[in-house]
Design an enzyme around this catalytic site. Structure first.
Site, mmCIF file in Angstrom:
data_model
loop_
_atom_site.group_PDB
_atom_site.id
_atom_site.type_symbol
_atom_site.label_atom_id
_atom_site.label_comp_id
_atom_site.label_asym_id
_atom_site.label_seq_id
_atom_site.Cartn_x
_atom_site.Cartn_y
_atom_site.Cartn_z
ATOM 1 N N CYS A 131 -21.238 47.512 6.148
ATOM 2 C CA CYS A 131 -21.873 48.756 6.573
ATOM 3 C C CYS A 131 -22.717 48.546 7.826
ATOM 4 O O CYS A 131 -23.842 48.039 7.749
ATOM 5 C CB CYS A 131 -22.743 49.286 5.430
ATOM 6 S SG CYS A 131 -23.718 50.723 5.894
ATOM 7 N N CYS A 134 -26.047 50.386 7.919
ATOM 8 C CA CYS A 134 -27.111 49.764 7.116
ATOM 9 C C CYS A 134 -27.678 48.527 7.810
ATOM 10 O O CYS A 134 -28.880 48.310 7.804
ATOM 11 C CB CYS A 134 -26.591 49.330 5.748
ATOM 12 S SG CYS A 134 -25.526 50.499 4.941
ATOM 13 N N ASP A 135 -26.807 47.703 8.372
ATOM 14 C CA ASP A 135 -27.235 46.368 8.796
ATOM 15 C C ASP A 135 -27.203 46.130 10.311
ATOM 16 O O ASP A 135 -27.610 45.058 10.765
ATOM 17 C CB ASP A 135 -26.331 45.301 8.121
ATOM 18 C CG ASP A 135 -26.407 45.385 6.601
ATOM 19 O OD1 ASP A 135 -27.486 45.726 6.088
ATOM 20 O OD2 ASP A 135 -25.390 45.124 5.929
#
Ligand code: NAP
Length: 306
Positions: A131, A134-135
């Site tokens: 993701c 997200c990261d």
């Protein structure tokens, strides 16, 4: 006992909850993680009609959740581990409780597919991610690799250019599957490089990812490429494990439904990415959810169960 229980609070489930609650069905939506599903972790959604400049995935799905709540849908946090049909009702077994419902909509979506190579599991969370939204920010000024050639891979590669110094896309063929507009943006972006006809053989590192061994499928040659992060975006597998003995699945594990979202088991419907279909998008997920909820309502009426 609820009239309608929906499993999964992604766009399909949320839309089903809006339609179910507006039809005045007592409606519960059960989610094991956070509402919004994959769409909630999408940075920007540009193809959902009505938002000329696009809309953040979290913002869009939060609005869907509030809309469902406004009409009276109840939200329950937990994981359904088993589904049982008992006469005319369904028993949804969660860890510490059982939810009873007259109808059920399966909207558990899909999860990111794993590469299945050496080092992937070991370095998940230590440089291997599924993701970018997200990261991505962890990779400011660093070098990253994206695996895959579909819409997700190219969207993620483009998103990662906001942070990373360079983004290398590794794809197993010599042309992308992604939508043309995404391809055009990626080819124009100077930070994105492509390695064609190649697959990942191994991910290596010490405490975190340091290099990826890539094999060219045409020449058989392997090369070790130094990177700080690997984003795997090679597609999705449906979350159908708990229903595999209950409903008909296709060879890839997706639920087969008719156009009313009916699974063949009376009172059991499916909606969104979990279903066999030709286009998996937010716009088709919300449409499925609406159809499934209306079908559940009709089923209850026809069987005088309301
Ligand atoms: P996808 O369309 O299934 O693409 C998966 C990509 O990964 C393909 O390029 C595939 O290669 C490659 N791949 C699959 N297994 C692999 C393996 N074991 N090793 C190496 N490469 C592998 O998946 P997706 O990109 O996640 O998209 C899923 C669905 O969501 C699609 O319907 C997509 O259109 C939709 N989506 C849409 C948007 C948007 O509209 N903006 C954004 C994200 C996702 P091949 O090409 O050789 O098969």
């Amino acid at each position: 006992m609820y009239d309608l229980a929906i499993i999964g609070a992604g766009p399909a489930g949320l839309s089903a909850a809006i339609y179910g609650a507006r039809a005045r069905l007592s409606t519960v939506i059960i989610e094991k993680m956070y509402p919004g599903g994959q769409a909630a972790i999408t940075d920007i959604i540009e193809n959902y009609p009505g938002f000329t400049e696009g809309i953040g995935g979290a913002e869009l799905t939060e609005a869907m959740k509030k809309q469902a709540e406004r009409f009276g849908a109840q939200f329950l946090n937990g994981e359904v581990e088993k589904i049982e049909k008992q006469n005319e009702k369904f028993l949804l077994h969660l860890k510490n409780e059982t939810v009873e419902a007259k109808t059920v909509i399966l909207a558990m979506g899909a999860q990111a597919r794993r590469l299945g190579v050496k080092g992937e599991k070991e370095f998940t969370g230590k440089g291997v991610s599924y993701c970018a939204t997200c990261d991505g920010a962890f990779y400011t000024d660093r070098t990253v690799m994206v695996i895959g050639g579909g819409d997700t891979a190219i969207e993620e590669a483009l998103f990662l250019t906001h942070f990373a110094r360079s983004v290398t896309v590794v794809h197993r063929r010599n042309e992308l599957r992604a939508t043309k507009i995404l391809q055009e943006r990626a080819f124009k972006n100077e930070k994105i490089k492509f390695i064609w006809d190649s697959v990942v053989e191994e991910i290596r590192g010490a405490d975190a990812v340091q290099e990826v061994v890539v094999k060219n499928l045409k020449t058989g040659e392997t090369t070790s490429i130094p990177v700080d992060g690997v984003f795997v975006a090679i597609g999705w597998d449906p979350n159908t494990a708990i229903v595999k003995d209950l409903v008909k699945l296709n060879e890839k594990g997706y639920i087969i439904t008719d156009e009313n979202m009916a699974t063949g088991v009376p009172g059991l419907f499916a909606a969104g990415d979990i279903r066999e279909k030709s286009l998996r998008q937010v716009v088709t997920a919300v449409a499925d959810g609406a159809v499934a909820a209306v079908s559940a309502e009709k089923y209850l009426e026809e069987h005088q169960m309301r």
